[in-house]
Design a protein around this motif. Structure first.
Motif, PDB file in Angstrom:
ATOM      1  N   ARG A 120      -5.463  11.124   1.001  1.00  0.00           N
ATOM      2  CA  ARG A 120      -6.570  10.241   1.609  1.00  0.00           C
ATOM      3  C   ARG A 120      -7.214   9.543   0.609  1.00  0.00           C
ATOM      4  O   ARG A 120      -7.477   8.441   0.776  1.00  0.00           O
ATOM      5  CB  ARG A 120      -7.851  11.393   2.237  1.00  0.00           C
ATOM      6  CG  ARG A 120      -8.759  10.461   3.289  1.00  0.00           C
ATOM      7  CD  ARG A 120      -9.591  11.569   3.642  1.00  0.00           C
ATOM      8  NE  ARG A 120     -10.367  11.095   4.798  1.00  0.00           N
ATOM      9  CZ  ARG A 120     -11.170  11.514   5.430  1.00  0.00           C
ATOM     10  NH1 ARG A 120     -11.138  12.852   5.704  1.00  0.00           N
ATOM     11  NH2 ARG A 120     -11.634  10.513   6.656  1.00  0.00           N
ATOM     12  N   CYS A 168       0.845  -1.054   0.062  1.00  0.00           N
ATOM     13  CA  CYS A 168      -0.081   0.133   0.025  1.00  0.00           C
ATOM     14  C   CYS A 168       1.014   1.185   0.205  1.00  0.00           C
ATOM     15  O   CYS A 168       1.254   1.866   0.943  1.00  0.00           O
ATOM     16  CB  CYS A 168      -1.026   0.041   1.069  1.00  0.00           C
ATOM     17  SG  CYS A 168      -2.025  -1.402   1.254  1.00  0.00           S
ATOM     18  N   TYR A 178      -2.999  12.733   7.987  1.00  0.00           N
ATOM     19  CA  TYR A 178      -3.929  12.542   9.045  1.00  0.00           C
ATOM     20  C   TYR A 178      -3.489  13.629  10.102  1.00  0.00           C
ATOM     21  O   TYR A 178      -4.568  14.232  10.629  1.00  0.00           O
ATOM     22  CB  TYR A 178      -3.639  11.478  10.017  1.00  0.00           C
ATOM     23  CG  TYR A 178      -4.122  11.173  11.265  1.00  0.00           C
ATOM     24  CD1 TYR A 178      -5.581  10.792  11.236  1.00  0.00           C
ATOM     25  CD2 TYR A 178      -3.608  11.505  12.375  1.00  0.00           C
ATOM     26  CE1 TYR A 178      -6.263  10.240  12.330  1.00  0.00           C
ATOM     27  CE2 TYR A 178      -4.121  11.331  13.718  1.00  0.00           C
ATOM     28  CZ  TYR A 178      -5.606  10.720  13.690  1.00  0.00           C
ATOM     29  OH  TYR A 178      -6.122  10.601  14.780  1.00  0.00           O
ATOM     30  N   ILE A 201      -4.837   6.642  -0.174  1.00  0.00           N
ATOM     31  CA  ILE A 201      -4.646   5.577   0.556  1.00  0.00           C
ATOM     32  C   ILE A 201      -6.211   4.765   0.354  1.00  0.00           C
ATOM     33  O   ILE A 201      -6.041   3.623   0.414  1.00  0.00           O
ATOM     34  CB  ILE A 201      -4.689   6.263   1.987  1.00  0.00           C
ATOM     35  CG1 ILE A 201      -3.293   6.979   2.060  1.00  0.00           C
ATOM     36  CG2 ILE A 201      -5.109   5.241   3.005  1.00  0.00           C
ATOM     37  CD1 ILE A 201      -3.072   7.568   3.391  1.00  0.00           C
ATOM     38  N   ALA A 253       0.448   8.535   5.254  1.00  0.00           N
ATOM     39  CA  ALA A 253      -0.902   8.493   6.073  1.00  0.00           C
ATOM     40  C   ALA A 253      -0.768   9.418   7.339  1.00  0.00           C
ATOM     41  O   ALA A 253      -1.602  10.505   7.460  1.00  0.00           O
ATOM     42  CB  ALA A 253      -1.160   7.200   6.558  1.00  0.00           C
ATOM     43  N   PRO A 268      -4.219   4.723   8.664  1.00  0.00           N
ATOM     44  CA  PRO A 268      -4.814   4.585   7.384  1.00  0.00           C
ATOM     45  C   PRO A 268      -6.254   4.109   7.324  1.00  0.00           C
ATOM     46  O   PRO A 268      -6.849   4.428   6.536  1.00  0.00           O
ATOM     47  CB  PRO A 268      -3.985   3.462   6.783  1.00  0.00           C
ATOM     48  CG  PRO A 268      -2.473   3.527   7.447  1.00  0.00           C
ATOM     49  CD  PRO A 268      -2.882   3.829   8.997  1.00  0.00           C
ATOM     50  N   PHE A 300       0.735   4.647   2.196  1.00  0.00           N
ATOM     51  CA  PHE A 300       0.287   4.439   3.539  1.00  0.00           C
ATOM     52  C   PHE A 300       1.568   5.547   4.121  1.00  0.00           C
ATOM     53  O   PHE A 300       1.310   5.733   5.315  1.00  0.00           O
ATOM     54  CB  PHE A 300       0.726   3.162   4.011  1.00  0.00           C
ATOM     55  CG  PHE A 300      -0.877   2.468   4.154  1.00  0.00           C
ATOM     56  CD1 PHE A 300      -1.885   2.883   3.271  1.00  0.00           C
ATOM     57  CD2 PHE A 300      -1.153   1.412   4.693  1.00  0.00           C
ATOM     58  CE1 PHE A 300      -3.113   2.245   3.113  1.00  0.00           C
ATOM     59  CE2 PHE A 300      -2.271   0.655   4.812  1.00  0.00           C
ATOM     60  CZ  PHE A 300      -3.088   1.121   3.855  1.00  0.00           C
TER      61      PHE A 300
END
Lengths: 519, 529
Positions: free
Chosen positions: B397, B310, B320, B400, B316, B445, B313
């Motif tokens: 986002r 992924c 965030y 992800i 992330a 994530p 990530f």
């Protein structure tokens, strides 16, 4: 420290002079409170005038943990308004948070729409009275609509203390009943090209919008109660008849909460005169909000407003996007009322008014009320006479609307009926209307209380006729000799003798009967 | 007639699983009042040191218990968990019971309404024991940011119980409640579960109503169950889950069949993906070792395990920490001392303006971490920065979420360690917010993509502290992570023996608390002497 409610009058330039040298550019923002039964994001009632803070819940008080849910009825109203304003309807749009701190805003952000309004790119054709008094047909002016978006109202602050404003108040009270009432904000594109008619265009636009919203049945549109509020942006740019559209806009001011049609016109007019004076003095117009003072007819400075005011908008994460289906939107389109201009043409035909008469009716803002009055049983001629006569004069003199005086369509229909039946003559009917205006009751109640009733008994009238003829033998001779118009003097005497309580038409009949040349 | 139990018997009761408590209540072998008393006794003894509960509602819990007992005695048909006590994170509004979100700002605020999740607990007739400690407004990974003191980890009182929901997990781990409600914005249910040896689930975003749960970051927050077993978590999940018209983001669909899934033992044909970005470097070696063993167990249970990547990530954490503060800065704007909460009059100001009162109150009412994030978020949303920060973070986002979609085309469930380390010491990361933030690297994530995640115990690290593994499933397929979690739990239980719970291997918390109290009071004596 404290400012008086009227402030200091600014230097102004004569209006004609101002518009001869400057081109006004307007932008009108109208906030409409929807008449939904419940608020925009919760189930609280929206009744006007309830005791403070009795129509509130965790959601509209912004309590910790509370979440909004969109009122579908408000979305429906927004779409209908958008359609009626010839707007495109977004097939997908979101709410956004407008972040700023103010005590009457429970969450310290207003849930509104930002770059994704539900309706955009529309127009409204408004009619302004034809120039001059000779009954020119109305001029149609197209006002382009930038957007119409959904948002929630704030609470209402009352600042207690001498200043009446937040600064210098002893304390402030906040009523959150209004917080969360659904609002639609309708924003025009810059209105250019109106020239010296800009103030009239502003008034006509707000008036046309009001009529349209009323016809849609989406709002009470009561400016005096704040269910329709207008902010008027104005700037001036130098006049350049060769290439006016290429001259950049000047610095604007935003006059807030102008709450009657007449005030919209006056406020725009005042700001044109004031801007012109500022520019003439070689100064820069300050970009700011202005407060309109109904009593003195001037504006005073509010808070500075820069284009960089930062509300930190971002999409409202507590709500899901609104995505009206094309099918639903078309269904709503079918529910739209007849456009006001088209409707006016139809009504003029139905009522048999001349262009000039219809113009007076439109200028008096009396189309709806005459329609209601005719529906209540009045003749179109009678309805027009009363609403555009005494009531319009009074409304104009006091800067109010014809419907503001407690006289209802039912009253006027009743009055018209009494005249039609021959119960009242014209001057008696005027007296009855005065009584109704004074709050003495319905026309019948006023007529009874004041003892106003035409005398139907011909014997009294005949006596008066005979007495008048006897008193003026020379006039009587003229009539006998065929000068029928001379009878007027005799009628006058009869009416005087009868203390006005007689049917003038019947008196005329009797006089002519008696003075007809022998056959 | 009050039923009494001996202290020893009471201790035994608190060790039952919620499912066992429910079964015994149904069978009439036990009353809810006995259960509630047993927990209240234990809370009274241990909570002064653990500080898992901020407020205990003995009266309310006993009243509910007695009603349930009476109803049961009267032959009334009751919900499955009726009479089983529960603790509620102090972020969910409880009508008439102070709800603080761990903040001085709301230290005395009594909500006039119940959160939907609380209403559902009441409808399920579960006695609410009290409100559990948390990082202020759920900002933190250690519960150290609570305005009311840190919660201590029952495994080692000098260590953090995770956060923000350290109170709920510590309560469950110390048998101060069989079940608890948590909220998870970036791992606040799963990471505390991992470091306390308990189970914690973050349902699919929208799976449990957020109405009445004090918002941190609206697009990330999700409510979920804390328990000691996967089945217990599933039982509570089914009570609190489901559509709520009061929450516009609530999913309008039935709760996924998580309880049924919690009966799964055989994983034949199931594809499990190891997220390569969430293992290896940065993970404590014995955390990695327990994780590898857990993966081996899943293979033995019949699962086909592959590694998936992924790639986004890695972004992330920064995304965030832009989205969360942005939303939080707006969500926390309402705490302005005008309508409720702390009101502070600025010193030395004779007639303060509303703005001055707001500023003074926010200054006094919010802790440093909250202020830090409000400032970050206000900045990130500001004109001229919005696109570069909030806008970019939203793009990350989306990427992800696409990584998850691509991964779930290859596998049914993803797996990773829940947290990179075991519980750290109280105070260790207090001066280094970035180190604290990195503790949520594996859990964030799921919040960004809205997918569900479950943390289950995977054993004990060399430092004697528990390790958790995280299972991630596609949105609205929460049952998948419960199935895998239950199968793993069963295999590890068989390996460990005893009751099968990793908590069996925790030190006796009563002894720890007694020793701690003695040391603390002797330290006090030394200071006073």
């Amino acid at each position: 420290m404290t400012t008086t409610s009227t402030g200091t009058p600014a230097r102004v330039v004569d209006f004609d002079d101002a518009v001869a040298r400057f081109d006004p550019v307007m932008g009108l923002e109208v906030h409409v409170e929807l008449s939904t039964a419940t608020k925009m994001f919760c189930g609280c009632a929206t009744t006007f005038g309830a005791d403070p803070n009795t129509q509130v819940c965790p959601v509209c008080l912004g309590l910790p943990g509370a979440l909004p849910v969109v009122n579908e009825g408000a979305v429906e109203s927004a779409v209908r308004i958008g359609l009626a304003l010839n707007c495109r309807i977004a097939d997908w749009c979101r709410f956004a948070r407008k972040n700023y701190f103010y005590p009457d805003m429970p969450k310290n952000f207003q849930t509104s729409q930002y770059d994704e309004p539900i309706a955009f790119d529309g127009y409204l054709d408004v009619e302004i009275p034809g120039a001059g008094d000779s009954g020119e047909p109305p001029e149609v002016f197209r006002v382009e609509i930038e957007r119409a978006h959904m948002e929630e109202d704030t609470g209402k602050s009352t600042h207690v203390g001498t200043s009446g404003r937040i600064h210098g108040a002893d304390y402030s009270l906040v009523d959150y009943n209004r917080a969360g009432i659904p609002l639609i904000e309708i924003v025009t594109k810059p209105i250019t090209g109106a020239g010296e008619r800009a103030p009239e265009v502003a008034r006509a636009y707000v008036g046309a919008l009001r009529d349209l919203l009323r016809a849609l049945g989406v709002s009470d549109v009561r400016m005096e109660q704040g269910s329709l509020r207008c902010d008027a942006n104005l700037s001036l740019r130098p006049r350049d008849d060769a290439a006016q559209q290429s001259v950049p806009f000047g610095t604007r001011t935003e006059t807030k909460n102008v709450n009657s049609l007449r005030s919209v016109e006056r406020a725009v007019r005042y700001e044109i005169c004031r801007h012109a004076a500022v520019l003439d003095a070689g100064q820069a117009v300050v970009q700011e909000t202005r407060h309109w003072h109904e009593d003195t007819g001037i504006t005073t400075a509010g808070r500075p407003k820069s284009d960089a005011d930062d509300y930190r908008y971002f999409p409202e994460p507590d709500l899901v996007p609104v995505s009206p289906s094309a099918e639903w939107v078309e269904g709503l389109r079918a529910t739209l009322p007849e456009p006001p201009a088209q409707r006016r043409r139809r009504l003029q035909q139905d009522w048999g008014y001349s262009d000039l008469e219809m113009r007076d009716v439109v200028n008096a803002g009396a189309v709806e009320v005459i329609e209601d009055t005719v529906a209540a049983g009045a003749t179109p001629a009678g309805a027009r006479k009363w609403w555009t006569g005494e009531l319009a004069r009074r409304a104009n003199a006091e800067g109010r609307e014809v419907t503001d005086f407690g006289v209802t369509p039912a009253h006027v229909a009743e009055l018209d009926g009494m005249v039609g039946e021959g119960r009242l003559n014209d001057s008696m009917a005027r007296q009855v209307l005065e009584g109704v205006l004074a709050g003495e009751g319905t026309p019948t109640e006023v007529a009874d209380a004041r003892g106003l009733r035409m005398v139907r008994d011909d014997s009294a009238l005949e006596e008066a006729v005979d007495a008048a003829i006897a008193a003026s033998p020379d006039v009587a001779d003229k009539v006998r000799g065929g000068k029928v118009q001379a009878a007027g003097a005799l009628i006058g005497q009869v009416m005087k003798q009868m203390k006005g309580q007689a049917d003038a038409a019947r008196a005329r009949e009797l006089i002519l009967e008696r003075l007809s040349p022998p056959e | 007639m009050t039923e009494t139990t001996t202290p020893a018997a009471g201790e035994e009761l608190t060790r039952l699983t919620a499912a066992a408590m429910a079964d015994r209540l149904t069978a009439g072998e036990l009353t809810s009042e006995q259960l509630v008393h047993a927990h209240l006794d234990r809370i009274e003894r241990l909570n002064p040191v653990l500080n898992a509960y901020l407020r205990v509602d003995a009266e309310g819990a006993l009243a509910t218990a007695r009603e349930v007992d009476a109803a049961r005695a009267g032959g009334e048909q009751l919900p499955r968990l009726a009479g089983v006590p529960v603790a509620v994170k102090d972020i969910a509004c409880t009508e008439g019971l102070v709800t603080t979100a761990g903040s001085r700002m709301l230290a005395a605020w009594v909500p006039p309404y119940d959160a939907t999740v609380v209403r559902r607990l009441r409808e399920a007739r579960m006695p609410i024991l009290g409100k559990t400690n948390m990082d202020e407004f759920a900002m933190g990974s250690s519960t150290e940011h609570s305005a009311f003191g840190p919660t201590r980890n029952p495994w080692d009182l000098d260590r953090i119980p995770g956060g923000s929901g350290g109170g709920s997990s510590a309560a469950v781990a110390a048998y101060l409640a069989p079940l608890a409600i948590g909220s998870d914005t970036g791992g606040s249910i799963r990471q505390p579960a991992a470091v306390t040896g308990t189970v914690g689930a973050k349902p699919t975003y929208g799976g449990v109503s957020r109405y009445g749960v004090i918002a941190l970051a609206s697009s990330l927050d999700q409510i979920g169950p804390c328990a000691r077993t996967v089945t217990d978590a599933a039982l509570l999940h089914e009570v609190i889950g489901g559509h709520d018209p009061m929450d516009s983001t609530s999913i309008d669909a039935p709760v996924p069949p998580v309880l049924e899934a919690a009966g799964t033992r055989d994983l034949t044909g199931l594809r499990v993906g190891i997220v390569s970005e969430l293992t290896g470097e940065g993970y404590q070696p014995d955390v990695q070792a327990r994780f590898d063993e857990a993966v081996a167990q899943l293979r033995e249970a019949g699962a086909e395990v592959v590694e998936v990547s992924c790639p986004h990530f890695r972004y992330a954490l920064p995304a965030y920490y832009l989205i969360l503060p942005s939303e939080a800065s707006s969500n926390l704007a309402r705490y302005d001392a005008m309508r409720y909460g702390l009101r502070v009059h600025p010193e030395g100001v004779d007639r303060p303006s509303a703005e001055q009162v707001m500023a003074a109150s926010r200054d006094a009412g919010f802790g440093d971490e909250v202020k830090r994030r409000i400032i970050l978020g206000t900045y990130a949303l500001s004109a001229g920065y919005y696109e570069a920060y909030y806008g970019q973070a939203q793009k990350v986002r989306t990427l992800i979420a696409r990584d998850f979609e691509a991964a779930f085309e290859q596998v049914d469930v993803l797996i990773s360690p829940t947290a990179p380390t075991t519980a750290f010491r109280i105070g260790d990361k207090a001066e280094d917010p970035m180190a604290m933030y990195r503790n949520d690297i594996a859990t964030i994530p799921a919040n960004l993509a809205g997918v569900p995640g479950l943390s289950v115990p995977a054993g004990i690290a060399g430092d004697g502290l528990p390790v958790g593994v995280q299972l991630l499933a596609p949105a609205t397929s929460d049952e998948r992570m419960y199935a895998v979690g239950a199968a793993l739990e069963a295999r590890l239980a068989a390996q460990w023996g005893g009751s099968g719970s990793v908590l069996d291997r925790a030190p006796d918390v009563s002894a720890l608390v007694d020793a701690f109290a003695t040391t603390a009071s002797s330290a006090d004596r030394e200071v006073t002497a």
